[in-house]
Design a protein around this motif. Structure first.
Motif, short mmCIF file in Angstrom:
data_model
loop_
_atom_site.label_atom_id
_atom_site.label_comp_id
_atom_site.label_asym_id
_atom_site.label_seq_id
_atom_site.Cartn_x
_atom_site.Cartn_y
_atom_site.Cartn_z
N UNK A 78 71.16 23.12 -169.07
CA UNK A 78 70.16 22.48 -169.93
C UNK A 78 70.75 21.28 -170.65
N UNK A 79 71.98 21.40 -171.15
CA UNK A 79 72.60 20.30 -171.87
C UNK A 79 73.04 19.18 -170.92
N UNK A 80 73.60 19.55 -169.81
CA UNK A 80 74.17 18.57 -168.88
C UNK A 80 73.12 17.88 -168.03
N UNK A 81 72.18 18.63 -167.50
CA UNK A 81 71.17 18.06 -166.57
C UNK A 81 69.90 17.64 -167.28
N UNK A 82 69.64 18.22 -168.46
CA UNK A 82 68.45 17.84 -169.23
C UNK A 82 67.27 18.75 -169.00
N UNK A 83 66.29 18.73 -169.91
CA UNK A 83 65.17 19.67 -169.86
C UNK A 83 64.25 19.51 -168.64
N UNK A 84 64.09 18.29 -168.13
CA UNK A 84 63.17 18.12 -166.99
C UNK A 84 63.71 18.82 -165.75
N UNK A 85 64.98 18.63 -165.47
CA UNK A 85 65.56 19.32 -164.31
C UNK A 85 65.63 20.83 -164.54
N UNK A 86 65.89 21.23 -165.78
CA UNK A 86 65.91 22.66 -166.11
C UNK A 86 64.55 23.28 -165.78
N UNK A 87 63.48 22.61 -166.22
CA UNK A 87 62.13 23.13 -165.97
C UNK A 87 61.84 23.19 -164.47
N UNK A 88 62.27 22.17 -163.74
CA UNK A 88 62.01 22.13 -162.30
C UNK A 88 62.79 23.22 -161.57
N UNK A 89 64.04 23.45 -161.98
CA UNK A 89 64.85 24.48 -161.35
C UNK A 89 64.29 25.87 -161.67
N UNK A 90 63.76 26.03 -162.88
CA UNK A 90 63.23 27.33 -163.31
C UNK A 90 62.07 27.80 -162.45
N UNK A 91 61.29 26.86 -161.90
CA UNK A 91 60.15 27.24 -161.05
C UNK A 91 60.41 26.91 -159.57
#
Length: 441
Positions: free
Chosen positions: A212-225
């Motif tokens: 989350x810190x390194x890649x950012x929230x947008x990629x985190x959200x995309x990876x989560x789904x």
């Protein structure tokens, strides 16, 4: 599986589990306010809680009884809430309210048509008193079904103040500083970190904070789904960053082999138990409960935390978990169940458990003075202040086959990575294969 559940069973819960999750109830409580409009009705609530958590939640239910006259019964499901609730629905014995511990399970219940949308009263309270992100995680296809009553702050690194003072280090603000501080602690005679590798969910939490810190929230959200593949370079980079810690024998108490044989309570014991082996342990705010209840530590004096530090110039992460209250359509008293949920949405209800301890609320209207100590107040403030930047535990958003099953999926593959962190790319490939199978996309 023992996912963030660290309390011992009370005799009532032990009996309930022995009888196949029979209800343990709270009777009417005298006192109190309210119009007693629900007198004579019983609201059945199912949830994973046991021990101290169940006891403290019962205080909230008793306050609801005092306010409305409704009786309550709590059914302890153990961690397998989905299976227990499903069997009760099939048997014509559905509870009225379920405290759901994972976004994925809430979505599963909604997709099966089991849930009632929240009442306008509950929705208005959530819109006014909660950050929009909590509405998002309680909604499925635009319909709000879940109220997040209890939250976990999973971006806290707990430490022994004495161990850090002896090493002459201060709480770090970046990941690299944390590893450097860890080496200084190690040089002073204690390992830096206790890692609970036997419980794969702790390893997912390590990865999620870094990512989350390194890649950012947008990629985190995309990876989560699974709109972003686990083979993405950002995932390989995150694993590489985590691998710096995993492969450093100076940093992990007992090295990788011992970490893989250490469960979550054991990892806390290695820092706060009678024979300390490490200066720090990463996990959520619930570490404080184990340190205090099992090892007698005074929170703020003998045990403290610093926020999980920022990685590679990113923003410090705030990863959360939580239990959402939902109302089942098939419950015998679903209308009274919705009244309970409307009550749970209020700061009045949250204050009951906040006073008892071992609890965080995402409700912005709850006064921080309701919490019993400065450390919990600081943790709660950090969670509320993060607002919409909070991200729900990624593995809890995934299908259980990938993100929530012992010995399988992400849990097992990150345990394999802890055992041998030399091939981040290969681990990413295996994670993607497991994710593709579980998400079916």
């Amino acid at each position: 599986m023992m996912r963030r559940r660290t309390t011992l069973l009370t005799s009532c819960t032990a009996l309930a589990l022995a009888l196949g999750a029979t209800a343990c109830g709270g009777g009417p409580v005298s006192a109190g306010g309210g119009d007693k409009s629900l007198s004579g009705q019983t609201v059945t609530v199912a949830g994973v809680w046991s021990g101290a958590e169940q006891k403290n939640f019962q205080k909230v239910l008793d306050a609801f009884t005092a306010k409305t006259g409704a009786r309550t019964q709590f059914v302890s499901t153990g961690d397998n809430v989905s299976t227990v609730v499903g069997s009760k629905i099939e048997g014509g014995n559905a509870p009225d309210v379920v405290m759901v511990p994972q976004v994925g399970v809430l979505q599963q219940f909604a997709n099966k048509g089991w849930l009632k949308p929240l009442s306008p009263t509950a929705q208005q309270t959530i819109d006014a008193d909660y950050a929009p992100v909590w509405r998002k995680y309680g909604s499925v296809d635009g319909t709000l079904y879940g109220l997040y009553f209890k939250a976990a702050h999973k971006s806290t690194v707990w430490y022994s103040p004495g161990a850090l003072a002896q090493a002459g280090v201060k709480p770090p603000t970046t990941y690299d500083e944390m590893l450097k501080a860890g080496h200084t602690v190690s040089d002073s005679g204690l390992a830096a970190f206790s890692v609970a590798g036997e419980d794969g969910w702790t390893l997912t939490d390590w990865f999620e904070n870094i990512y989350l810190s390194q890649a950012g929230p947008q990629k985190y959200d995309a990876l989560a789904v699974h709109k972003l593949k686990w083979t993405d370079p950002s995932v390989v980079k995150g694993l590489t960053t985590l691998g710096k810690l995993f492969k450093d024998k100076q940093l992990i108490a007992g090295g990788q082999k011992e970490a893989l044989n250490t469960d979550f309570p054991g990892s806390v014991e290695k820092v706060f138990g009678p024979k300390p082996e490490a200066g720090m342990v990463y996990e959520g705010d619930f570490v404080a409960g184990v340190a205090h209840d099992q090892f007698g530590k005074t929170i703020g004096k003998d045990a403290n935390f610093f926020p999980f530090p920022a990685v590679d110039g990113g923003t410090a992460p705030v990863v959360s978990g939580g239990d959402a209250a939902v109302v089942l359509k098939d419950g015998k008293n679903a209308t009274a169940g919705m009244k309970l949920l409307e009550y749970l949405a209020t700061p009045e209800a949250a204050a009951v458990w906040a006073k008892a301890g071992g609890f965080l609320s995402p409700n912005k209207k709850l006064d921080f003075s309701a919490y019993g100590d400065d450390v919990t107040r600081a943790t709660a403030k950090s969670l509320v202040d993060a607002g919409d930047s909070v991200r729900f535990d990624m593995s809890d958003q995934a299908p259980a086959a990938f993100g929530g099953t012992k010995g399988a999926g992400e849990w097992k593959l990150l345990q394999d990575f802890l055992r041998d962190p030399s091939d981040p790319k290969g681990t990413a490939d295996r994670l993607e294969a497991a994710a593709a199978k579980a998400y079916r996309n």
